[in-house]
Design a protein around this motif. Sequence first.
Motif, PDB file in Angstrom:
ATOM      1  N   ASN A  14       0.109   4.235   0.026  1.00 22.47           N
ATOM      2  CA  ASN A  14      -0.402   5.325   0.859  1.00 22.47           C
ATOM      3  C   ASN A  14      -0.119   5.141   2.346  1.00 22.47           C
ATOM      4  N   ALA A  15       0.411   3.986   2.730  1.00 23.44           N
ATOM      5  CA  ALA A  15       0.634   3.726   4.150  1.00 23.44           C
ATOM      6  C   ALA A  15       1.658   4.677   4.754  1.00 23.44           C
ATOM      7  N   LEU A  16       2.527   5.240   3.896  1.00 20.45           N
ATOM      8  CA  LEU A  16       3.515   6.220   4.358  1.00 20.45           C
ATOM      9  C   LEU A  16       3.456   7.478   3.488  1.00 20.45           C
ATOM     10  N   LYS A  17       2.255   7.888   3.140  1.00 18.42           N
ATOM     11  CA  LYS A  17       2.118   9.007   2.208  1.00 18.42           C
ATOM     12  C   LYS A  17       2.664  10.317   2.789  1.00 18.42           C
TER      13      LYS A  17
ATOM     14  N   THR B 108      -1.471   6.390  12.236  1.00 18.17           N
ATOM     15  CA  THR B 108      -2.375   5.762  11.269  1.00 18.17           C
ATOM     16  C   THR B 108      -3.303   6.776  10.604  1.00 18.17           C
TER      17      THR B 108
ATOM     18  N   SER C 223      -0.106  -2.623   9.154  1.00 19.05           N
ATOM     19  CA  SER C 223      -1.367  -1.915   8.905  1.00 19.05           C
ATOM     20  C   SER C 223      -1.897  -2.192   7.496  1.00 19.05           C
ATOM     21  N   CYS C 224      -1.017  -2.668   6.627  1.00 22.55           N
ATOM     22  CA  CYS C 224      -1.398  -2.971   5.243  1.00 22.55           C
ATOM     23  C   CYS C 224      -1.881  -4.410   5.070  1.00 22.55           C
TER      24      CYS C 224
ATOM     25  N   ALA D 232       3.716   0.012  10.399  1.00 22.15           N
ATOM     26  CA  ALA D 232       3.191   0.512   9.127  1.00 22.15           C
ATOM     27  C   ALA D 232       2.934  -0.642   8.156  1.00 22.15           C
TER      28      ALA D 232
ATOM     29  N   LYS E 252      -0.727   8.765   8.269  1.00 24.57           N
ATOM     30  CA  LYS E 252       0.110   7.826   7.503  1.00 24.57           C
ATOM     31  C   LYS E 252       1.570   8.277   7.478  1.00 24.57           C
ATOM     32  N   ARG E 253       2.158   8.322   8.634  1.00 26.32           N
ATOM     33  CA  ARG E 253       3.536   8.770   8.754  1.00 26.32           C
ATOM     34  C   ARG E 253       4.205   8.087   9.949  1.00 26.32           C
TER      35      ARG E 253
ATOM     36  N   TYR F 236       3.937   5.274  14.791  1.00 28.81           N
ATOM     37  CA  TYR F 236       3.336   5.262  13.462  1.00 28.81           C
ATOM     38  C   TYR F 236       1.958   5.876  13.587  1.00 28.81           C
TER      39      TYR F 236
ATOM     40  N   ASN G  17       0.844  -1.197   0.000  1.00 31.11           N
ATOM     41  CA  ASN G  17       0.000   0.000   0.000  1.00 31.11           C
ATOM     42  C   ASN G  17       0.879   1.247   0.000  1.00 31.11           C
TER      43      ASN G  17
END
Length: 222
Positions: free
Chosen positions: A90-93, A115, A147-148, A144, A118-119, A113, A88
Amino acid sequence: MDHNTRTHRQGIHKPYKVRMGDPLKGGEVRLISPLFLLSLSLSLFYTMIIGDKQPEPYSERKCTEELESILKESPKVRALLYGIQTLNRNALKSGISCRACKGTTQESRMGYYDTTYKRVVLCCDHIKTREEIEHTLVHELTHAFDSCRTGQFKTVYHRIACGEVRASALGQCAPIMSQTHRYSCIWNDAVRSTEIHCGTKTAIRIVNEVFMHCIQDKSPFH
């Protein structure tokens, strides 16, 4: 020819004579090199000046510099980032950053992290070494990554506990060589993080239930 005699004859560092034992009864005479006395003096000097002073927490700038280096050089971090991007993007967008966490709801943490945004945030005011940055980063990137993923858990607390077991096992507890001590590190960290959500008694029970299964899950490392 012994060392003290040789040194004396060469005219270098003439040794001092020191009488050991009770001087009234006659003690053994030994020779002590000035180099030894100099070494001892320097040691005492640094102890008095520096003492047992612990390293200062990193500034945001110093933390960011080390973070940039770790992102380029750490195989573990790169593998986690690749795994996250694969599952994903976007998980660390919002990326990874260093900041002081004092005065925030996260002020007791080394990092977290987020949620919502997303950082990953590294709390530089608690970090004092490069190793702490890398271990904290691996821990939070594991969250992170998890979470995916999808998975079946009895309750949300089981999911949380499993994530904490994995994050500690891959992160800060990983360097511990003794399996007994490593497992103890992982278990204690997982209980402390899980009890925030469900209380100590429940956290202990749930961590015990998921421990062996989750500690064997090395994803994304295979």
